[in-house]
Scaffold this motif. Structure first.
Motif, mmCIF file in Angstrom:
data_model
loop_
_atom_site.group_PDB
_atom_site.id
_atom_site.type_symbol
_atom_site.label_atom_id
_atom_site.label_comp_id
_atom_site.label_asym_id
_atom_site.label_seq_id
_atom_site.Cartn_x
_atom_site.Cartn_y
_atom_site.Cartn_z
ATOM 1 N N VAL A 77 -10.627 15.260 47.083
ATOM 2 C CA VAL A 77 -9.170 15.219 47.181
ATOM 3 C C VAL A 77 -8.603 14.420 46.006
ATOM 4 O O VAL A 77 -9.006 13.277 45.788
ATOM 5 C CB VAL A 77 -8.733 14.591 48.517
ATOM 6 C CG1 VAL A 77 -7.223 14.402 48.567
ATOM 7 C CG2 VAL A 77 -9.198 15.453 49.684
ATOM 8 N N PRO A 78 -7.678 15.002 45.222
ATOM 9 C CA PRO A 78 -7.074 14.250 44.114
ATOM 10 C C PRO A 78 -6.311 13.036 44.626
ATOM 11 O O PRO A 78 -5.629 13.098 45.647
ATOM 12 C CB PRO A 78 -6.123 15.269 43.472
ATOM 13 C CG PRO A 78 -6.641 16.601 43.899
ATOM 14 C CD PRO A 78 -7.217 16.390 45.272
ATOM 15 N N ARG A 79 -6.442 11.929 43.890
ATOM 16 C CA ARG A 79 -5.766 10.688 44.257
ATOM 17 C C ARG A 79 -5.024 10.133 43.048
ATOM 18 O O ARG A 79 -4.950 10.772 42.001
ATOM 19 C CB ARG A 79 -6.778 9.669 44.775
ATOM 20 C CG ARG A 79 -7.577 10.148 45.979
ATOM 21 C CD ARG A 79 -8.428 9.032 46.520
ATOM 22 N NE ARG A 79 -9.429 9.524 47.447
ATOM 23 C CZ ARG A 79 -10.230 8.756 48.155
ATOM 24 N NH1 ARG A 79 -10.160 7.446 48.037
ATOM 25 N NH2 ARG A 79 -11.120 9.272 48.979
ATOM 26 N N GLY A 80 -4.503 8.930 43.216
ATOM 27 C CA GLY A 80 -3.725 8.304 42.149
ATOM 28 C C GLY A 80 -4.484 8.163 40.849
ATOM 29 O O GLY A 80 -3.941 8.405 39.763
ATOM 30 N N ASP A 81 -5.756 7.749 40.924
ATOM 31 C CA ASP A 81 -6.547 7.596 39.701
ATOM 32 C C ASP A 81 -6.733 8.918 38.970
ATOM 33 O O ASP A 81 -6.864 8.944 37.752
ATOM 34 C CB ASP A 81 -7.911 6.983 40.023
ATOM 35 C CG ASP A 81 -7.875 5.463 40.009
ATOM 36 O OD1 ASP A 81 -6.789 4.896 39.739
ATOM 37 O OD2 ASP A 81 -8.916 4.836 40.261
ATOM 38 N N ASP A 82 -6.764 10.017 39.713
ATOM 39 C CA ASP A 82 -6.905 11.326 39.075
ATOM 40 C C ASP A 82 -5.645 11.676 38.278
ATOM 41 O O ASP A 82 -5.736 12.222 37.178
ATOM 42 C CB ASP A 82 -7.189 12.390 40.130
ATOM 43 C CG ASP A 82 -8.479 12.106 40.886
ATOM 44 O OD1 ASP A 82 -9.519 11.949 40.223
ATOM 45 O OD2 ASP A 82 -8.434 12.017 42.121
ATOM 46 N N ILE A 83 -4.494 11.350 38.824
ATOM 47 C CA ILE A 83 -3.233 11.575 38.099
ATOM 48 C C ILE A 83 -3.207 10.713 36.838
ATOM 49 O O ILE A 83 -2.836 11.177 35.756
ATOM 50 C CB ILE A 83 -2.013 11.253 38.986
ATOM 51 C CG1 ILE A 83 -2.060 12.062 40.285
ATOM 52 C CG2 ILE A 83 -0.715 11.474 38.240
ATOM 53 C CD1 ILE A 83 -2.056 13.549 40.093
ATOM 54 N N ARG A 84 -3.637 9.451 36.973
ATOM 55 C CA ARG A 84 -3.678 8.556 35.810
ATOM 56 C C ARG A 84 -4.679 9.047 34.773
ATOM 57 O O ARG A 84 -4.434 8.941 33.564
ATOM 58 C CB ARG A 84 -4.012 7.129 36.254
ATOM 59 C CG ARG A 84 -2.850 6.423 36.956
ATOM 60 C CD ARG A 84 -3.167 4.973 37.244
ATOM 61 N NE ARG A 84 -4.053 4.808 38.381
ATOM 62 C CZ ARG A 84 -3.639 4.814 39.648
ATOM 63 N NH1 ARG A 84 -2.351 4.967 39.929
ATOM 64 N NH2 ARG A 84 -4.503 4.659 40.624
ATOM 65 N N GLU A 85 -5.795 9.615 35.225
ATOM 66 C CA GLU A 85 -6.786 10.140 34.287
ATOM 67 C C GLU A 85 -6.230 11.308 33.492
ATOM 68 O O GLU A 85 -6.447 11.421 32.291
ATOM 69 C CB GLU A 85 -8.048 10.574 35.047
ATOM 70 C CG GLU A 85 -9.159 11.050 34.136
ATOM 71 C CD GLU A 85 -10.398 11.477 34.891
ATOM 72 O OE1 GLU A 85 -11.440 11.682 34.234
ATOM 73 O OE2 GLU A 85 -10.343 11.609 36.133
ATOM 74 N N ILE A 86 -5.490 12.177 34.153
ATOM 75 C CA ILE A 86 -4.860 13.303 33.447
ATOM 76 C C ILE A 86 -3.845 12.780 32.443
ATOM 77 O O ILE A 86 -3.765 13.270 31.305
ATOM 78 C CB ILE A 86 -4.199 14.267 34.461
ATOM 79 C CG1 ILE A 86 -5.272 14.937 35.313
ATOM 80 C CG2 ILE A 86 -3.349 15.312 33.753
ATOM 81 C CD1 ILE A 86 -4.739 15.721 36.487
ATOM 82 N N GLY A 87 -3.074 11.763 32.861
ATOM 83 C CA GLY A 87 -2.116 11.150 31.931
ATOM 84 C C GLY A 87 -2.794 10.565 30.713
ATOM 85 O O GLY A 87 -2.317 10.720 29.588
ATOM 86 N N ARG A 88 -3.919 9.890 30.914
ATOM 87 C CA ARG A 88 -4.669 9.328 29.795
ATOM 88 C C ARG A 88 -5.166 10.423 28.862
ATOM 89 O O ARG A 88 -5.157 10.271 27.644
ATOM 90 C CB ARG A 88 -5.856 8.515 30.314
ATOM 91 C CG ARG A 88 -5.461 7.161 30.867
ATOM 92 C CD ARG A 88 -6.625 6.452 31.506
ATOM 93 N NE ARG A 88 -7.756 6.316 30.602
ATOM 94 C CZ ARG A 88 -8.824 5.567 30.846
ATOM 95 N NH1 ARG A 88 -8.889 4.882 31.981
ATOM 96 N NH2 ARG A 88 -9.805 5.492 29.994
ATOM 97 N N ALA A 89 -5.606 11.532 29.442
ATOM 98 C CA ALA A 89 -6.144 12.622 28.630
ATOM 99 C C ALA A 89 -5.056 13.290 27.796
ATOM 100 O O ALA A 89 -5.305 13.738 26.677
ATOM 101 C CB ALA A 89 -6.824 13.648 29.522
#
Length: 200
Positions: A77-89
């Motif tokens: 399940v996508p979580r907050g860190d996954d959103i932040r990881e996409i932002g970093r990428a």
């Protein structure tokens, strides 16, 4: 999509690897029997197509059982860190610290797209079995109106095209040098325990 590699260990258990390759075989058969006739190859494709779909259904149920009762549903399940990881990428390395995870945001996103597509294909495909004579039942297309059948066919066809795209994408990324350890893990079970390392 450059995925950092962490510690090596058991990444995929045997049951999960068998599901993955069983599903891959079903998807290849379903794709071949769906698209080869459109390309002009004539053969009796209907029995192989629906049989592959029927085999895929219990495979997916087996996987869902393992998701809910063995692995835990939250692993994908996508979580907050996954959103932040996409932002970093998208904007380059940032300062946010991310928690380690077996699957990174992109793997979770792909899994969500593939799971949704396969479930739509199975749901519509199982309904379409009503239009086929088998040793188990006689066809009865009267269960739905022609208009509703048209909607079912359009959804099934669109999902099939989506799955073809996802299959090609999956093979492409699996063959990239930086992702080959994940491919090896799906064969042997051994591979990186964490796809996302914790710190920037």
């Amino acid at each position: 999509m450059n995925t950092p590699i962490r510690h090596q260990g058991v990444r995929h258990r045997l049951a999960d690897r068998l599901f993955h390759w069983g599903m891959a075989a079903c998807v290849i058969l379903l794709g071949a029997t769906a698209f080869l006739p459109i390309l002009g190859y004539r053969f009796d494709w209907v029995p192989l197509h629906w049989t592959s779909g029927v085999v895929l259904a219990p495979l997916v149920l087996f996987h869902l059982f393992r998701v809910f009762f063995v692995h835990g549903v939250w692993e994908m399940v996508p979580r907050g860190d996954d959103i932040r990881e996409i932002g970093r990428a998208t904007r380059g390395a940032g300062r946010e610290a991310l928690t380690e995870a077996k699957y990174d945001a992109f793997q979770k996103g792909f899994h969500l797209a593939a799971a949704t597509t396969v479930l739509v294909l199975l749901a519509t495909g199982l309904i379409m079995l009503a239009k086929i004579d088998t040793i188990f039942w006689r066809r009865d297309p009267s269960i739905l109106t022609d208009y509703t059948w048209g909607i079912i066919y359009v959804i099934h066809g669109a999902a099939a095209l989506m799955l073809l795209f996802l299959f090609i994408l999956h093979v492409y990324f699996a063959l990239l040098p930086e992702h080959r350890s994940f491919l090896a893990a799906m064969i042997s079970g051994q591979g990186p325990e964490k796809a996302r390392k914790g710190n920037s």
